[in-house]
Enzyme design. Structure first.
Site, PDB file in Angstrom:
ATOM      1  N   HIS A  18       0.838  -1.200   0.000  1.00 32.76           N
ATOM      2  CA  HIS A  18       0.000   0.000   0.000  1.00 32.76           C
ATOM      3  C   HIS A  18       0.876   1.253   0.000  1.00 32.76           C
ATOM      4  O   HIS A  18       0.610   2.207  -0.746  1.00 32.76           O
ATOM      5  CB  HIS A  18      -0.919  -0.003   1.217  1.00 32.76           C
ATOM      6  CG  HIS A  18      -1.658   1.290   1.408  1.00 32.76           C
ATOM      7  ND1 HIS A  18      -2.872   1.545   0.807  1.00 32.76           N
ATOM      8  CD2 HIS A  18      -1.344   2.408   2.124  1.00 32.76           C
ATOM      9  CE1 HIS A  18      -3.281   2.764   1.137  1.00 32.76           C
ATOM     10  NE2 HIS A  18      -2.375   3.303   1.951  1.00 32.76           N
ATOM     11  N   GLU A  19       1.916   1.256   0.823  1.00 36.41           N
ATOM     12  CA  GLU A  19       2.798   2.417   0.880  1.00 36.41           C
ATOM     13  C   GLU A  19       3.558   2.592  -0.424  1.00 36.41           C
ATOM     14  O   GLU A  19       3.804   3.721  -0.867  1.00 36.41           O
ATOM     15  CB  GLU A  19       3.768   2.298   2.058  1.00 36.41           C
ATOM     16  CG  GLU A  19       3.098   2.245   3.418  1.00 36.41           C
ATOM     17  CD  GLU A  19       2.124   3.392   3.658  1.00 36.41           C
ATOM     18  OE1 GLU A  19       2.335   4.486   3.103  1.00 36.41           O
ATOM     19  OE2 GLU A  19       1.135   3.185   4.397  1.00 36.41           O
ATOM     20  N   HIS A  54       1.630   4.570  -2.873  1.00 36.24           N
ATOM     21  CA  HIS A  54       1.794   6.021  -2.788  1.00 36.24           C
ATOM     22  C   HIS A  54       3.039   6.482  -3.547  1.00 36.24           C
ATOM     23  O   HIS A  54       3.026   7.543  -4.190  1.00 36.24           O
ATOM     24  CB  HIS A  54       1.897   6.457  -1.332  1.00 36.24           C
ATOM     25  CG  HIS A  54       0.605   6.370  -0.581  1.00 36.24           C
ATOM     26  ND1 HIS A  54      -0.567   6.928  -1.050  1.00 36.24           N
ATOM     27  CD2 HIS A  54       0.288   5.792   0.613  1.00 36.24           C
ATOM     28  CE1 HIS A  54      -1.542   6.703  -0.188  1.00 36.24           C
ATOM     29  NE2 HIS A  54      -1.057   6.008   0.829  1.00 36.24           N
ATOM     30  N   HIS A 111       3.152   9.070  -6.686  1.00 37.26           N
ATOM     31  CA  HIS A 111       4.052  10.224  -6.750  1.00 37.26           C
ATOM     32  C   HIS A 111       4.813  10.245  -8.073  1.00 37.26           C
ATOM     33  O   HIS A 111       4.959  11.306  -8.696  1.00 37.26           O
ATOM     34  CB  HIS A 111       5.033  10.171  -5.573  1.00 37.26           C
ATOM     35  CG  HIS A 111       5.797  11.446  -5.372  1.00 37.26           C
ATOM     36  ND1 HIS A 111       6.789  11.572  -4.440  1.00 37.26           N
ATOM     37  CD2 HIS A 111       5.720  12.659  -5.990  1.00 37.26           C
ATOM     38  CE1 HIS A 111       7.293  12.799  -4.473  1.00 37.26           C
ATOM     39  NE2 HIS A 111       6.661  13.462  -5.413  1.00 37.26           N
TER      40      HIS A 111
END
Length: 221
Positions: free
Chosen positions: A93-94, A97, A101
């Protein structure tokens, strides 16, 4: 209105307990691929051309996050070192991100741009609102509502960012062979529980905003 706010607050507390309970449950289920959270995150980053994005372990539980300023994925130690469904789900999940980006995902870009304003607005809004209500200064309440609205907008923007990161992570975990079809259910449980905390927080903020608006309108009449 007060009943709704209390209900939303209760939902927020329940969501926090649920994410902890769900994480703990699936942290006891080893993932079939044997990957640790770090290994899964590293592979997903590399497979998406993000070789220069480092991964760092951080103390605590559920302290995982992506730092867009330093372009680094930080994973809590249980996620970083363990090879459970929970660990790999959170780690990916991280990474979602980090991928957002890299492709300038619009909602993530918007969140980054307004963050400095939100940081200031969320700090001063409570003082303006409380001061305006105590001293019956309608204008001050109005200014407080404007600042508080900025913080609410930030939370609303956060929702698609979080849901997209989870969806992106789940799709990549499947396509890259990190999880089997039987493990999808556990991954979904972990990611959905985490997303619920953001939904509950946004709902609570919205209801608080409506309450302040009603106070402002009543004071004007």
């Amino acid at each position: 209105m007060y009943i709704l706010i209390i209900a939303a607050f209760a939902l927020t507390i329940w969501a926090q307990f649920r994410v902890k309970g769900t994480f703990k449950k699936w942290a006891q289920v080893p993932i079939g691929s044997g990957l640790t959270g770090y290994q899964a995150a590293r592979r997903m980053l590399d497979n998406n051309g993000l070789h220069d994005v480092p991964i760092e372990p951080v103390p605590g539980a559920l302290t995982d996050h992506y730092d867009p300023m330093k372009r680094v994925v930080r994973l809590s130690e249980p996620v970083y070192y363990e090879n459970s469904i929970s660990a790999v789900s959170v780690a990916c999940h991280e990474v979602g991100h980090a991928i957002q980006h890299s492709i300038s995902y619009p909602f993530l870009v918007a969140r980054h741009r307004i963050f400095p304003v939100v940081n200031f607005a969320s700090g001063i809004a409570p003082f303006l609102l409380i001061g305006g209500i105590l001293f019956q200064m309608t204008g001050l309440v109005g200014v407080g509502i404007v600042f508080f609205s900025i913080a609410v907008v930030f939370q609303l923007i956060t929702l698609p960012v979080e849901f997209n990161a989870s969806s992106r992570a789940r799709d990549l975990m499947i396509s890259e062979g990190f999880i089997t079809n039987d493990e999808e259910r556990g991954v979904a449980k972990v990611l959905n529980a985490a997303a619920l905390t953001y939904v509950a927080a946004a709902l609570l903020s919205l209801l608080e905003l409506f309450r302040y608006i009603m106070i402002f309108l009543n004071n004007r009449n």
